[in-house]
Scaffold this motif. Sequence first.
Motif, PDB file in Angstrom:
ATOM      1  N   VAL A  77      30.235 -54.939  -8.539  1.00 30.55           N
ATOM      2  CA  VAL A  77      30.970 -53.789  -7.863  1.00 30.55           C
ATOM      3  C   VAL A  77      30.405 -54.182  -6.743  1.00 30.55           C
ATOM      4  N   GLU A  78      31.831 -53.713  -5.558  1.00 30.14           N
ATOM      5  CA  GLU A  78      31.925 -54.369  -4.233  1.00 30.14           C
ATOM      6  C   GLU A  78      32.811 -52.840  -3.541  1.00 30.14           C
ATOM      7  N   THR A  79      31.870 -52.903  -2.165  1.00 32.74           N
ATOM      8  CA  THR A  79      32.035 -51.666  -1.230  1.00 32.74           C
ATOM      9  C   THR A  79      32.557 -51.979  -0.353  1.00 32.74           C
ATOM     10  N   GLU A  80      33.445 -50.885  -0.232  1.00 41.89           N
ATOM     11  CA  GLU A  80      34.313 -51.207   1.525  1.00 41.89           C
ATOM     12  C   GLU A  80      34.282 -49.739   2.223  1.00 41.89           C
ATOM     13  N   ALA A 107      33.095 -45.119   2.214  1.00 43.84           N
ATOM     14  CA  ALA A 107      33.792 -44.715   3.104  1.00 43.84           C
ATOM     15  C   ALA A 107      33.755 -43.107   3.668  1.00 43.84           C
ATOM     16  N   GLY A 108      33.031 -42.437   4.681  1.00 53.09           N
ATOM     17  CA  GLY A 108      32.724 -40.828   4.976  1.00 53.09           C
ATOM     18  C   GLY A 108      32.028 -40.645   5.099  1.00 53.09           C
ATOM     19  N   LEU A 109      31.576 -41.166   3.539  1.00 52.59           N
ATOM     20  CA  LEU A 109      29.781 -40.444   2.739  1.00 52.59           C
ATOM     21  C   LEU A 109      28.724 -40.172   3.764  1.00 52.59           C
ATOM     22  N   GLU A 110      28.042 -39.684   3.383  1.00 54.38           N
ATOM     23  CA  GLU A 110      26.691 -39.024   4.046  1.00 54.38           C
ATOM     24  C   GLU A 110      25.597 -39.167   3.574  1.00 54.38           C
ATOM     25  N   ASP A 117      25.091 -37.826  -0.403  1.00 55.89           N
ATOM     26  CA  ASP A 117      26.281 -38.377  -1.791  1.00 55.89           C
ATOM     27  C   ASP A 117      26.137 -39.187  -2.745  1.00 55.89           C
ATOM     28  N   ALA A 118      26.592 -39.091  -3.261  1.00 57.61           N
ATOM     29  CA  ALA A 118      26.596 -40.193  -4.744  1.00 57.61           C
ATOM     30  C   ALA A 118      28.102 -40.329  -5.571  1.00 57.61           C
ATOM     31  N   ILE A 119      28.325 -41.945  -5.322  1.00 58.73           N
ATOM     32  CA  ILE A 119      29.416 -42.057  -6.794  1.00 58.73           C
ATOM     33  C   ILE A 119      29.333 -42.693  -8.285  1.00 58.73           C
ATOM     34  N   HIS A 120      29.582 -41.443  -8.818  1.00 56.28           N
ATOM     35  CA  HIS A 120      29.366 -42.069 -10.416  1.00 56.28           C
ATOM     36  C   HIS A 120      30.289 -43.108 -11.221  1.00 56.28           C
ATOM     37  N   ALA A 121      29.755 -44.314 -11.931  1.00 58.41           N
ATOM     38  CA  ALA A 121      30.653 -44.395 -12.947  1.00 58.41           C
ATOM     39  C   ALA A 121      32.736 -44.205 -13.006  1.00 58.41           C
ATOM     40  N   ILE A 141      23.915 -42.301  -1.237  1.00 61.53           N
ATOM     41  CA  ILE A 141      23.443 -42.847   0.236  1.00 61.53           C
ATOM     42  C   ILE A 141      22.557 -41.776   0.064  1.00 61.53           C
ATOM     43  N   LEU A 142      21.226 -42.806   0.857  1.00 61.84           N
ATOM     44  CA  LEU A 142      20.313 -41.942   2.010  1.00 61.84           C
ATOM     45  C   LEU A 142      20.256 -41.913   3.006  1.00 61.84           C
TER      46      LEU A 142
END
Length: 196
Positions: free
Chosen positions: A106-109, A144-147, A150-154, A176-177
């Motif tokens: 998993v890579e982030t951008e 992008a834009g997360l605060e 916020d969380a991203i699930h599978a 995101i913490l």
Amino acid sequence: MAEVKITAESRTEFGKGAARRLRREDKVPGVVYGHGSQPVHITLPHHALLLALRTPNVLLSLDIDGKNELAIPKAVQRDALRQGILEHVDLLLVNRGEKVTVEVVVETEGDLAPGSFLVENVLNTLSVEAEATHIPTSVTVSIAGLEGGDAIHAKDVTLPAGTTLVTDPDAVVIQILAAQAEEPAAESAEDQGAEA
């Protein structure tokens, strides 16, 4: 998906002594198995295999004593002290069109919303099912834009066409913490006395 051709040789000698001799000859002992066939013990050229394994989930086109087989790495043992040295490799036979389950990175951008936030990669890889000749090397997730909070699930991760998710869809991949400010240390009695 990269397909790398490597010439391998079947081997009949086993054990630590035989493995050491192979490594001195710049070869890597390995085993090829799958499709209900008997495991085949092979040797592979160290340098060529090391270069091939730089690509995650590489598809190996093996020429084993004149017989051509497709395989993917299932387990790679490296020297504990010298990471560039391969000790042993297990390869899984695959067919074109066959679906296999693999781990993809998993890579982030993107940039977070303004503020003091930290990105926590809860999962560094996702388990997916893909066609053996079209295994993705990685998946990219936009932050992008997360605060904070916020969380991203599978299930939120966009997968390449023909790839299905095996990991629990509700598993948190990235969260995101909010960065916590450190509380000022309480002044010691000595400091207070010095000020007086």
